[in-house]
Design an enzyme around this catalytic site. Structure first.
Site, short mmCIF file in Angstrom:
data_model
loop_
_atom_site.label_atom_id
_atom_site.label_comp_id
_atom_site.label_asym_id
_atom_site.label_seq_id
_atom_site.Cartn_x
_atom_site.Cartn_y
_atom_site.Cartn_z
N THR A 44 0.87 -1.18 0.00
CA THR A 44 0.00 0.00 0.00
C THR A 44 0.91 1.23 0.00
OG1 THR A 44 0.02 0.24 2.40
CG2 THR A 44 -1.64 -1.25 1.47
N THR B 168 -1.48 -2.97 19.41
CA THR B 168 -1.09 -1.65 19.90
C THR B 168 -1.68 -1.37 21.28
OG1 THR B 168 -1.44 0.71 19.50
CG2 THR B 168 -3.08 -0.75 18.58
N ASP B 169 -1.04 -0.47 22.01
CA ASP B 169 -1.59 -0.06 23.32
C ASP B 169 -2.85 0.79 23.16
OD1 ASP B 169 -0.40 2.29 22.34
OD2 ASP B 169 0.86 2.63 24.11
N GLU B 170 -3.11 1.26 21.93
CA GLU B 170 -4.28 2.14 21.74
C GLU B 170 -5.59 1.40 21.95
OE1 GLU B 170 -4.24 4.74 18.40
OE2 GLU B 170 -2.07 4.96 18.47
N TYR C 63 -9.08 3.57 13.92
CA TYR C 63 -7.90 2.69 13.87
C TYR C 63 -7.86 1.75 15.07
CZ TYR C 63 -3.07 1.35 14.95
OH TYR C 63 -1.95 0.65 15.32
N THR D 171 -10.50 -0.97 15.19
CA THR D 171 -10.27 -2.14 14.31
C THR D 171 -9.14 -3.02 14.84
OG1 THR D 171 -8.81 -0.90 12.80
CG2 THR D 171 -11.17 -1.00 12.23
N LYS D 172 -8.14 -2.41 15.49
CA LYS D 172 -7.08 -3.23 16.10
C LYS D 172 -7.66 -4.02 17.28
CE LYS D 172 -3.29 -3.46 15.26
NZ LYS D 172 -2.56 -4.34 14.30
N GLN E 139 8.30 15.42 11.85
CA GLN E 139 8.96 16.63 12.37
C GLN E 139 10.44 16.68 11.95
OE1 GLN E 139 6.52 18.19 13.03
NE2 GLN E 139 5.08 16.67 13.79
N ARG F 201 -6.26 16.82 16.65
CA ARG F 201 -6.85 15.61 16.06
C ARG F 201 -8.21 15.38 16.72
NH1 ARG F 201 -3.14 10.38 16.71
NH2 ARG F 201 -2.27 11.06 14.73
P1 NAD Z 1 3.17 0.47 8.47
O1 NAD Z 1 1.97 1.22 8.03
O2 NAD Z 1 4.51 1.09 8.38
O3 NAD Z 1 3.26 -0.92 7.69
C1 NAD Z 1 2.13 -1.71 7.40
C2 NAD Z 1 2.50 -2.67 6.28
O4 NAD Z 1 1.37 -3.51 6.01
C3 NAD Z 1 2.84 -1.97 4.96
O5 NAD Z 1 4.00 -2.54 4.38
C4 NAD Z 1 1.61 -2.20 4.09
O6 NAD Z 1 1.91 -2.26 2.69
C5 NAD Z 1 1.13 -3.55 4.62
N1 NAD Z 1 -0.32 -3.77 4.41
C6 NAD Z 1 -1.32 -2.90 4.66
N2 NAD Z 1 -2.51 -3.47 4.34
C7 NAD Z 1 -2.22 -4.73 3.91
C8 NAD Z 1 -3.02 -5.81 3.46
N3 NAD Z 1 -4.37 -5.71 3.39
N4 NAD Z 1 -2.41 -6.97 3.12
C9 NAD Z 1 -1.06 -7.07 3.18
N5 NAD Z 1 -0.25 -6.08 3.56
C10 NAD Z 1 -0.83 -4.92 3.94
O7 NAD Z 1 2.84 0.04 9.97
P2 NAD Z 1 3.82 -0.20 11.20
O8 NAD Z 1 3.96 1.07 11.94
O9 NAD Z 1 4.99 -0.97 10.76
O10 NAD Z 1 2.88 -1.14 12.10
C11 NAD Z 1 2.94 -2.55 12.01
C12 NAD Z 1 2.02 -3.15 13.04
O11 NAD Z 1 2.42 -2.70 14.34
C13 NAD Z 1 0.56 -2.74 12.89
O12 NAD Z 1 -0.24 -3.85 13.22
C14 NAD Z 1 0.37 -1.65 13.92
O13 NAD Z 1 -0.96 -1.60 14.37
C15 NAD Z 1 1.30 -2.13 15.02
N6 NAD Z 1 1.83 -1.10 15.93
C16 NAD Z 1 2.46 0.00 15.43
C17 NAD Z 1 3.01 0.94 16.30
C18 NAD Z 1 3.73 2.16 15.80
O14 NAD Z 1 4.13 3.02 16.61
N7 NAD Z 1 3.97 2.30 14.50
C19 NAD Z 1 2.90 0.74 17.68
C20 NAD Z 1 2.25 -0.40 18.15
C21 NAD Z 1 1.72 -1.32 17.27
O1 TDX Z 2 2.23 16.24 12.85
C1 TDX Z 2 1.84 15.69 13.91
N1 TDX Z 2 1.75 16.44 15.05
C2 TDX Z 2 1.35 15.92 16.24
O2 TDX Z 2 1.28 16.65 17.25
C3 TDX Z 2 1.51 14.28 13.97
C4 TDX Z 2 1.59 13.43 12.74
C5 TDX Z 2 1.11 13.78 15.19
N2 TDX Z 2 1.03 14.57 16.29
C6 TDX Z 2 0.66 13.96 17.59
C7 TDX Z 2 -0.52 13.04 17.63
C8 TDX Z 2 -0.14 12.06 18.72
O3 TDX Z 2 -0.44 12.60 20.00
O4 TDX Z 2 1.80 13.14 17.94
C9 TDX Z 2 1.37 11.95 18.61
C10 TDX Z 2 1.85 10.74 17.83
O5 TDX Z 2 1.11 10.71 16.60
P1 TDX Z 2 1.27 9.49 15.55
O6 TDX Z 2 2.68 9.36 15.15
O7 TDX Z 2 0.23 9.68 14.51
O8 TDX Z 2 0.99 8.22 16.47
P2 TDX Z 2 -0.29 7.74 17.35
O9 TDX Z 2 -1.55 8.31 16.85
O10 TDX Z 2 0.07 7.93 18.79
O11 TDX Z 2 -0.26 6.16 16.98
C11 TDX Z 2 1.00 5.46 16.88
O12 TDX Z 2 1.24 4.68 17.99
C12 TDX Z 2 0.42 3.56 18.18
C13 TDX Z 2 1.03 4.60 15.62
O13 TDX Z 2 0.78 5.40 14.49
C14 TDX Z 2 0.05 3.47 15.72
O14 TDX Z 2 0.17 2.61 14.59
C15 TDX Z 2 0.33 2.70 16.95
O15 TDX Z 2 -0.64 1.70 17.14
#
Ligand code: NAD
Ligand code: TDX
Length: 336
Positions: free
Chosen positions: A40, A125-127, A152, A155-156, A196, A275
């Site tokens: 994606t 996720t912790d969310e 989001y 659905t998680k 940022q 947000r």
């Molecule tokens: P990301 O968005 O960087 O990566 C998601 C990947 O999944 C992408 O490569 C995308 O192409 C693929 N994808 C999306 N839809 C798909 C589908 N239908 N079939 C196959 N592939 C698909 O996300 P991330 O930040 O690496 O997060 C990975 C996992 O960790 C997620 O489950 C997210 O909820 C969880 N998570 C993320 C964070 C965070 O801070 N980023 C924290 C806690 C948990």
């Molecule tokens: O430009 C910004 N300015 C800002 O203040 C953006 C993009 C975010 N924010 C704030 C929103 C949140 O309080 O920063 C914090 C972090 O934002 P995100 O990076 O969007 O993360 P969050 O919404 O906390 O969710 C992340 O952590 C849990 C991941 O995106 C999720 O995938 C994960 O499950």
């Protein structure tokens, strides 16, 4: 390390955390990996091109494709699912793909692991727990009730409940982990920290939602991967483990730290629209993971990990240039 698998299927392995996890599997086990990824907007082959080869193959496809997933799962002995729609702001603008991937996709994976009796680790996720008050001393634990607030996180949460139901009803061999906010290399620039950093690199002021008071609990992505490996190795089947590294900071503190590390005045940021439904505070109590499984994070100083992450974005402009343009066009439309 005693790793209980030889052939690992990693849905979402071309994304931020999934690709980091694949690198950990290669470095710390002798298993081979198949990445299943839809590529994606959030996934990219450039993220994994230097590891594709003898031990890592790539299949482009969607996790909600039952026939494809069933075939692939039958050829592996472990599935570690990172595939998801992962960005809150996108889920607020258009939740449909979140229901499709996070709920229907997890359902397809569960049916396949049930069919072929293959071990599953599901990344969450912790969310799913909702948020905490700013002045609440408590943190999320494994027994905190689910109370998701964004499309989001809802659905998680739904995907976690599906996994739990398949464990309880069909006896599938699965574990779940719920991790706090990750940072590190290869994170999409839509997310807070890389947005940022890349703004500052481009001479644009960082943008804080609302007052900047909201708190996130930061963990380096390497520590998330090492925790997942440890759970796969020694976690009890059917259990949920919380992953976190005591990294609570307000968004304002993080922006000021980025500005300081990048040699800018710490007041050179803008406050923008908040947000909708913005969760106030997340905080993880990871003592079960530490005490039961003996895991601990390598990154104990946030500034060290943040500085390395800044260097990575400074040195990898070609990786993020295109996604930066489309991401900022999206944020311009939402007033962020
Ligand atoms: P990301 O968005 O960087 O990566 C998601 C990947 O999944 C992408 O490569 C995308 O192409 C693929 N994808 C999306 N839809 C798909 C589908 N239908 N079939 C196959 N592939 C698909 O996300 P991330 O930040 O690496 O997060 C990975 C996992 O960790 C997620 O489950 C997210 O909820 C969880 N998570 C993320 C964070 C965070 O801070 N980023 C924290 C806690 C948990
Ligand atoms: O430009 C910004 N300015 C800002 O203040 C953006 C993009 C975010 N924010 C704030 C929103 C949140 O309080 O920063 C914090 C972090 O934002 P995100 O990076 O969007 O993360 P969050 O919404 O906390 O969710 C992340 O952590 C849990 C991941 O995106 C999720 O995938 C994960 O499950």
């Amino acid at each position: 390390m005693v790793f209980p698998a030889k052939r690992v299927l990693v849905p979402g392995g071309a994304g931020f955390i999934g690709s980091n996890f694949v690198r950990h599997v290669l470095a710390q086990t002798d298993a081979s990996v198949t990445i299943l990824d839809a590529l994606t907007y959030a996934g990219s082959l450039t993220t994994v091109e230097n590891i594709l080869g003898d031990r890592v193959s790539f299949v482009r496809g969607r996790i909600e494709d039952h026939a494809l997933v069933d075939q692939l799962v039958s050829e592996h002995d472990l599935v570690v699912n990172f595939a998801a729609e992962s960005h809150n702001d996108n889920s607020i603008s258009d939740p449909s793909s979140f229901v499709k991937t996070n709920v229907s996709g997890t359902f397809a994976l569960l049916e396949a692991v049930r069919n072929h009796d293959v071990r599953l680790h599901h990344i969450s996720t912790d969310e799913v727990f909702g948020d905490l008050d700013f002045d609440d001393a408590s943190k999320f634990t494994e027994s905190t009730s689910y109370n998701p607030s964004s499309p989001y996180s809802a659905t998680k949460a739904a995907s976690d409940f599906l996994v739990r139901a398949w464990v309880h009803t069909y006896g599938i061999r699965a574990t779940i982990s719920n991790c706090s906010n990750n940072y590190g290399p290869y994170q999409h620039v839509e997310k807070f920290i890389p947005r940022q950093i890349t703004n500052v690199l481009l001479g644009v002021r960082p943008r804080l939602y609302g007052t900047g008071r909201n708190i996130r609990d930061w963990i380096h992505v390497d520590d998330h991967s090492s925790a997942v490996l440890r759970i796969i190795e020694a976690g009890r089947l059917g259990q949920t483990y919380l992953i976190g590294a005591n990294g609570e900071r307000s968004n304002l503190e993080v922006v000021q730290e980025i500005l300081r590390l990048m040699g800018k005045p710490i007041d050179e940021f803008d406050l923008v629209n908040d947000r909708p439904g913005h969760d106030r505070r997340y905080a993880i109590d990871a003592s079960a993971l530490r005490d039961e499984l003996g895991w601990s994070p390598a990154f104990t100083d946030f500034c060290v990990g943040l500085e390395a992450t800044i260097d990575w974005y400074r040195n990898n402009g070609t990786w993020w240039a295109d996604q930066k343009t489309s991401t900022e066009a999206f944020y311009a439309r939402t007033g962020h």
